[in-house]
Design a protein around this motif. Structure first.
Motif, PDB file in Angstrom:
ATOM      1  N   ARG A 157       0.849  -1.207   0.000  1.00  0.00           N
ATOM      2  CA  ARG A 157       0.000   0.000   0.000  1.00  0.00           C
ATOM      3  C   ARG A 157       0.874   1.242   0.000  1.00  0.00           C
ATOM      4  NH1 ARG A 157      -5.397  -0.204   1.464  1.00  0.00           N
ATOM      5  NH2 ARG A 157      -5.572   2.030   1.749  1.00  0.00           N
ATOM      6  N   LEU A 159       1.477   5.624  -1.774  1.00  0.00           N
ATOM      7  CA  LEU A 159       1.373   6.526  -2.928  1.00  0.00           C
ATOM      8  C   LEU A 159       2.766   7.054  -3.259  1.00  0.00           C
ATOM      9  CD1 LEU A 159      -0.382   8.348  -4.881  1.00  0.00           C
ATOM     10  CD2 LEU A 159      -0.275  10.065  -3.069  1.00  0.00           C
ATOM     11  N   GLY A 195      -5.061  -3.138  -8.101  1.00  0.00           N
ATOM     12  CA  GLY A 195      -4.780  -2.246  -6.974  1.00  0.00           C
ATOM     13  C   GLY A 195      -3.766  -1.162  -7.317  1.00  0.00           C
ATOM     14  N   SER A 197      -2.818   1.983  -9.610  1.00  0.00           N
ATOM     15  CA  SER A 197      -3.391   2.915 -10.595  1.00  0.00           C
ATOM     16  C   SER A 197      -2.439   4.080 -10.833  1.00  0.00           C
ATOM     17  CB  SER A 197      -4.763   3.414 -10.139  1.00  0.00           C
ATOM     18  OG  SER A 197      -4.657   4.000  -8.870  1.00  0.00           O
ATOM     19  N   GLN A 216      -0.682   5.139  -7.310  1.00  0.00           N
ATOM     20  CA  GLN A 216      -1.397   4.747  -6.095  1.00  0.00           C
ATOM     21  C   GLN A 216      -1.374   3.221  -6.006  1.00  0.00           C
ATOM     22  OE1 GLN A 216      -3.880   7.139  -4.187  1.00  0.00           O
ATOM     23  NE2 GLN A 216      -3.293   5.585  -2.692  1.00  0.00           N
ATOM     24  N   VAL A 217      -0.937   2.704  -4.874  1.00  0.00           N
ATOM     25  CA  VAL A 217      -0.891   1.245  -4.698  1.00  0.00           C
ATOM     26  C   VAL A 217      -1.825   0.896  -3.539  1.00  0.00           C
ATOM     27  CG1 VAL A 217       0.625  -0.747  -4.330  1.00  0.00           C
ATOM     28  CG2 VAL A 217       1.546   1.309  -5.428  1.00  0.00           C
ATOM     29  N   ARG A 218      -2.939   0.233  -3.858  1.00  0.00           N
ATOM     30  CA  ARG A 218      -3.950  -0.092  -2.837  1.00  0.00           C
ATOM     31  C   ARG A 218      -4.035  -1.598  -2.670  1.00  0.00           C
ATOM     32  NH1 ARG A 218      -6.886   3.687  -5.845  1.00  0.00           N
ATOM     33  NH2 ARG A 218      -7.248   5.662  -4.778  1.00  0.00           N
ATOM     34  N   ASP A 219      -3.358  -2.108  -1.654  1.00  0.00           N
ATOM     35  CA  ASP A 219      -3.382  -3.545  -1.360  1.00  0.00           C
ATOM     36  C   ASP A 219      -3.087  -4.402  -2.591  1.00  0.00           C
ATOM     37  OD1 ASP A 219      -3.873  -3.043   1.298  1.00  0.00           O
ATOM     38  OD2 ASP A 219      -6.048  -3.088   1.059  1.00  0.00           O
TER      39      ASP A 219
END
Ligand SMILES: Cc1cc2nc3c(=O)[nH]c(=O)nc-3n(C[C@H](O)[C@H](O)[C@H](O)COP(=O)(O)OP(=O)(O)OC[C@H]3O[C@@H](n4cnc5c(N)ncnc54)[C@H](O)[C@@H]3O)c2cc1C
Length: 374
Positions: A157, A159, A195, A197, A216-219
């Protein structure tokens, strides 16, 4: 284009590598002059040119195990040949070179055979998100990516504000912090991972054709197969000199063009330009000295001696400062013809500051030298 000694093109590299540099120079001379204004003003990303450089071997010369010898000098020479026309493009080459450098300097042999090969030829494109960790490791900012260990990999996770040479099917090298035990891990992250973007929400004063995104790295799940080093401590020491030295290619290409611009206006403006404090001969002599120093350092990128690392930092600092000095001098020599919106001198001046602010920036390099003194 003015030939200012070009040690990295001639004396210090092998015959095959010189062929690669010549090929890159020919592609750059053919393709970039007509694109450079659109790259600068419209943010055009020269993808076909990037792939052509890869086809010519530009991204393979410095890779341990991929080329006959590790020839950082050839990689720097190729980057400089493109940089004579456009810093955006030579920075994208550095991003690509850095990604390959990470993969081939790791112990992940499977990744070398798969993604590594594709990066080496330009079939796969990508970059590096190491500005933040490089600042973290030298006490400047907090790490931005955090991860949890899970079965078969890591869930990541965070940014990253700027990562260049990206696209939906590109890749980048990144470092994340893991708890239990607390450590840093480095891996390749495919932009296509669930995840992850990319947001294109910043306009820069130059270097806008580099496909620089906020990531952006979300899980995102990053499998063990993409891990380059866990923990990173020894590995970072192994890659850091190459990471830094390769950036010299951006500086050398830009400085050569600044010298050429000053020489070109000698005929019409030399009678008055000769009163300026900085003359092209001085910059050319400085460039020849820097090329010689970098060629010597680039011959042994895995050296562990602290004096060697210090010399690498000093060479990088000199490259950033000389880029700004050369572009500033070119601006003054060219005068109004360089100040028009399509003028090369004003573009090179905007570009030159990037060499001095991209990580490791002038201020970080000065901090690193100051820290070494204690
Ligand atoms: C065109 C471009 C391309 C880049 N490509 C990459 C890349 O591929 N990979 C990579 O890892 N890094 C990339 N960077 C980042 C670069 O390497 C530097 O880290 C960055 O320029 C800042 O370095 P600095 O040492 O000056 O840090 P400083 O500017 O001193 O500090 C950076 C801090 O300021 C924050 N910050 C940044 N911009 C703003 C803003 N507009 N407003 C407020 N705060 C801000 C950052 O989040 C960070 O915490 C790129 C930067 C640019 C301008």
């Amino acid at each position: 284009m003015l030939d200012t000694g070009l040690l990295l093109d001639k004396g210090e590299t092998g015959v095959a590598a010189r062929g690669v540099i010549d090929d890159v120079r020919a592609i750059a001379a053919r393709e970039l002059p007509s694109l450079v204004h659109r790259i600068d003003v419209e943010g055009l990303y020269p993808e076909a040119v990037m792939r052509a450089f890869g086809h010519a071997g530009a991204y393979a010369q410095h890779l341990p195990g991929e080329s006959e010898q590790i020839d950082l000098g050839a990689a720097i020479g190729a980057m400089a040949a493109a940089g004579e026309y456009c810093l955006s493009t030579s920075f994208c080459i550095w991003c690509q070179d850095a990604l390959g450098w990470y993969v081939y300097s790791s112990d992940n042999d499977a990744l070398k055979q798969t993604l590594g090969r594709r990066v080496a030829t330009g079939a796969a494109l990508g970059g590096t998100a190491l500005s933040n960790p490089m600042k973290t490791f030298f006490g400047i900012e907090q790490i931005r990516l955090k991860a949890k260990r899970v079965d078969g990999g890591f869930v990541v996770r965070g940014l990253l504000p700027y990562v260049s040479n990206l696209g939906p099917d590109h890749y980048f090298g990144a470092v994340f912090e893991v708890e239990e035990p607390k450590r840093y891990v480095m891996a390749v992250i495919p932009c296509a991972t669930g995840g992850v973007s990319l947001a294109d929400n910043t306009r820069f004063v130059a270097l806008d054709g580099t496909r620089t995104y906020a990531v952006q790295v979300r899980d995102a799940f990053i499998p063990d197969a993409l891990v380059l080093a866990d923990p990173v401590d020894d590995y970072i020491k192994r890659i850091r000199a190459g990471f830094v030295l390769l950036q010299a290619g951006m500086a050398f290409g830009l400085i050569r063009d600044c010298i050429a611009m000053m020489e070109q206006v000698k005929a019409p403006l030399g009678h008055v330009n000769k009163y300026l404090d900085v003359q092209p001969e001085e910059i050319a002599a400085k460039l020849a000295g820097m090329e010689k120093a970098v060629a010597a350092l680039a011959a042994t990128p895995f050296e562990t001696d602290s004096g060697y690392w210090r010399a690498v930092i000093e060479a990088r600092l000199a490259a950033g400062e000389a880029s700004v000095q050369a572009a500033s001098a070119a601006m003054l020599h060219c005068g109004a013809r360089g100040y028009v919106a399509t003028g090369a001198a004003q573009r090179r001046l905007r570009e030159a500051y990037f060499v001095a602010i991209v990580t490791p920036a002038t201020k970080q390099l000065k901090k690193m030298l100051a820290d070494m003194a204690h």
